[in-house]
Design a protein around this motif. Structure first.
Motif, mmCIF file in Angstrom:
data_model
loop_
_atom_site.group_PDB
_atom_site.id
_atom_site.type_symbol
_atom_site.label_atom_id
_atom_site.label_comp_id
_atom_site.label_asym_id
_atom_site.label_seq_id
_atom_site.Cartn_x
_atom_site.Cartn_y
_atom_site.Cartn_z
ATOM 1 N N TYR A 6 6.169 -0.832 4.733
ATOM 2 C CA TYR A 6 5.658 0.440 4.056
ATOM 3 C C TYR A 6 4.965 -0.093 2.865
ATOM 4 O O TYR A 6 4.821 -0.682 2.169
ATOM 5 C CB TYR A 6 7.496 0.419 3.202
ATOM 6 C CG TYR A 6 8.614 0.701 3.624
ATOM 7 C CD1 TYR A 6 8.548 2.129 4.558
ATOM 8 C CD2 TYR A 6 9.591 0.118 4.394
ATOM 9 C CE1 TYR A 6 9.597 2.292 4.921
ATOM 10 C CE2 TYR A 6 10.675 0.036 4.773
ATOM 11 C CZ TYR A 6 10.886 1.109 5.310
ATOM 12 O OH TYR A 6 11.933 1.605 6.527
ATOM 13 N N VAL A 7 4.324 1.410 2.974
ATOM 14 C CA VAL A 7 2.776 1.678 2.115
ATOM 15 C C VAL A 7 3.040 2.971 0.874
ATOM 16 O O VAL A 7 3.978 3.798 1.610
ATOM 17 C CB VAL A 7 1.856 2.031 3.282
ATOM 18 C CG1 VAL A 7 0.399 2.657 1.712
ATOM 19 C CG2 VAL A 7 1.238 0.919 4.183
ATOM 20 N N TYR A 8 2.201 2.638 -0.470
ATOM 21 C CA TYR A 8 2.502 3.065 -0.990
ATOM 22 C C TYR A 8 1.553 4.060 -1.266
ATOM 23 O O TYR A 8 0.411 3.490 -1.826
ATOM 24 C CB TYR A 8 3.159 2.696 -2.087
ATOM 25 C CG TYR A 8 3.594 3.611 -3.651
ATOM 26 C CD1 TYR A 8 4.433 4.319 -3.530
ATOM 27 C CD2 TYR A 8 2.276 4.110 -4.974
ATOM 28 C CE1 TYR A 8 4.993 5.303 -4.929
ATOM 29 C CE2 TYR A 8 2.630 4.443 -5.813
ATOM 30 C CZ TYR A 8 3.792 4.918 -5.599
ATOM 31 O OH TYR A 8 4.036 6.221 -6.797
ATOM 32 N N ASP A 9 1.782 5.225 -0.765
ATOM 33 C CA ASP A 9 0.754 6.675 -1.785
ATOM 34 C C ASP A 9 0.603 7.107 -2.552
ATOM 35 O O ASP A 9 1.719 8.098 -3.387
ATOM 36 C CB ASP A 9 1.333 7.430 -0.313
ATOM 37 C CG ASP A 9 -0.261 8.519 -0.741
ATOM 38 O OD1 ASP A 9 -1.198 8.531 -1.275
ATOM 39 O OD2 ASP A 9 -0.129 9.569 -0.002
ATOM 40 N N TYR A 52 6.201 6.430 -0.525
ATOM 41 C CA TYR A 52 5.841 5.907 0.973
ATOM 42 C C TYR A 52 6.088 6.187 1.761
ATOM 43 O O TYR A 52 6.777 6.835 2.014
ATOM 44 C CB TYR A 52 7.194 4.923 0.552
ATOM 45 C CG TYR A 52 7.097 4.088 -0.838
ATOM 46 C CD1 TYR A 52 6.388 2.853 -0.462
ATOM 47 C CD2 TYR A 52 8.031 3.425 -1.818
ATOM 48 C CE1 TYR A 52 6.631 1.596 -1.094
ATOM 49 C CE2 TYR A 52 8.202 3.083 -2.948
ATOM 50 C CZ TYR A 52 6.924 1.368 -2.610
ATOM 51 O OH TYR A 52 6.670 0.871 -3.708
ATOM 52 N N LEU A 53 5.001 5.914 3.130
ATOM 53 C CA LEU A 53 4.934 5.826 3.987
ATOM 54 C C LEU A 53 5.939 4.665 5.062
ATOM 55 O O LEU A 53 5.129 3.695 4.992
ATOM 56 C CB LEU A 53 3.582 5.683 4.382
ATOM 57 C CG LEU A 53 2.974 7.300 3.597
ATOM 58 C CD1 LEU A 53 1.683 7.126 4.215
ATOM 59 C CD2 LEU A 53 3.808 8.428 3.729
ATOM 60 N N CYS A 54 6.683 5.237 5.760
ATOM 61 C CA CYS A 54 7.315 4.527 6.342
ATOM 62 C C CYS A 54 6.095 3.823 7.941
ATOM 63 O O CYS A 54 5.450 4.322 8.345
ATOM 64 C CB CYS A 54 8.735 4.729 6.956
ATOM 65 S SG CYS A 54 8.610 5.223 8.792
ATOM 66 N N PRO A 55 6.507 2.998 9.073
ATOM 67 C CA PRO A 55 5.613 2.367 9.868
ATOM 68 C C PRO A 55 5.345 3.138 11.136
ATOM 69 O O PRO A 55 4.453 3.633 11.960
ATOM 70 C CB PRO A 55 5.783 0.936 10.194
ATOM 71 C CG PRO A 55 6.773 0.328 9.150
ATOM 72 C CD PRO A 55 7.411 1.358 8.137
ATOM 73 N N GLU A 63 14.016 4.692 -5.906
ATOM 74 C CA GLU A 63 14.930 4.919 -5.256
ATOM 75 C C GLU A 63 14.072 6.186 -4.021
ATOM 76 O O GLU A 63 13.679 6.942 -4.856
ATOM 77 C CB GLU A 63 16.821 5.436 -5.152
ATOM 78 C CG GLU A 63 17.225 4.317 -5.491
ATOM 79 C CD GLU A 63 18.635 4.146 -5.765
ATOM 80 O OE1 GLU A 63 18.832 5.775 -4.811
ATOM 81 O OE2 GLU A 63 19.434 3.425 -5.891
ATOM 82 N N TYR A 64 13.872 6.119 -3.750
ATOM 83 C CA TYR A 64 13.209 6.590 -2.478
ATOM 84 C C TYR A 64 14.105 6.877 -1.127
ATOM 85 O O TYR A 64 14.136 5.817 -0.271
ATOM 86 C CB TYR A 64 11.534 6.431 -1.490
ATOM 87 C CG TYR A 64 10.572 6.006 -3.000
ATOM 88 C CD1 TYR A 64 9.587 6.704 -3.689
ATOM 89 C CD2 TYR A 64 10.977 5.126 -3.991
ATOM 90 C CE1 TYR A 64 9.266 6.911 -4.720
ATOM 91 C CE2 TYR A 64 9.492 5.020 -5.447
ATOM 92 C CZ TYR A 64 8.878 5.873 -5.452
ATOM 93 O OH TYR A 64 7.836 5.478 -6.449
#
Length: 122
Positions: A70-73, A79-82, A99-100
């Protein structure tokens, strides 16, 4: 014997001094995964010993993404998942972790072999 609530690495130093004093030519030190910390490895290597440590497998279900995927924007604070789904901030739990979560509708629309963690928290 050591109490059950003590981490494995705590009694290591006494054991290391004991073994090092009795066995002069020990080259390899085989140990459990509880002793796999950088301080112990560095001490053994500096002393000319070779640490042999076990490997602990990741405990992730098949088809699920790892937390590191996961990448944090920072701009949108999400967060962006794959699979390019957005996980928005939901709440802060009792341990004070944020929590996201993703909305269930967009998760159901994903048609990939690997599943998104369905509304699971990060």
């Amino acid at each position: 014997m050591v109490a059950g609530n003590v981490h494995d690495s705590v009694p290591f130093w006494g054991l290391y001094r004991s073994v090092n004093g009795r066995v002069k030519y020990s080259k390899y030190y085989v140990m459990d995964v509880g002793y796999k910390i950088p301080v112990i490895a560095r001490k053994l290597i500096e002393g000319g010993k070779i640490p042999v440590m076990s490997y602990k497998r990741l405990m992730i279900k098949n088809g699920y993404f790892q937390k590191s995927d996961y990448v944090y924007d920072e701009y949108f604070a999400c967060y962006l998942c794959p699979s390019n789904q957005i996980l928005k901030y939901s709440t802060t739990n009792r341990e004070e972790y944020r929590e996201y979560k993703s909305d269930g509708k967009s998760v159901r629309d994903v048609r990939t072999e690997t599943n998104v963690r369905e509304a699971k928290t990060m």
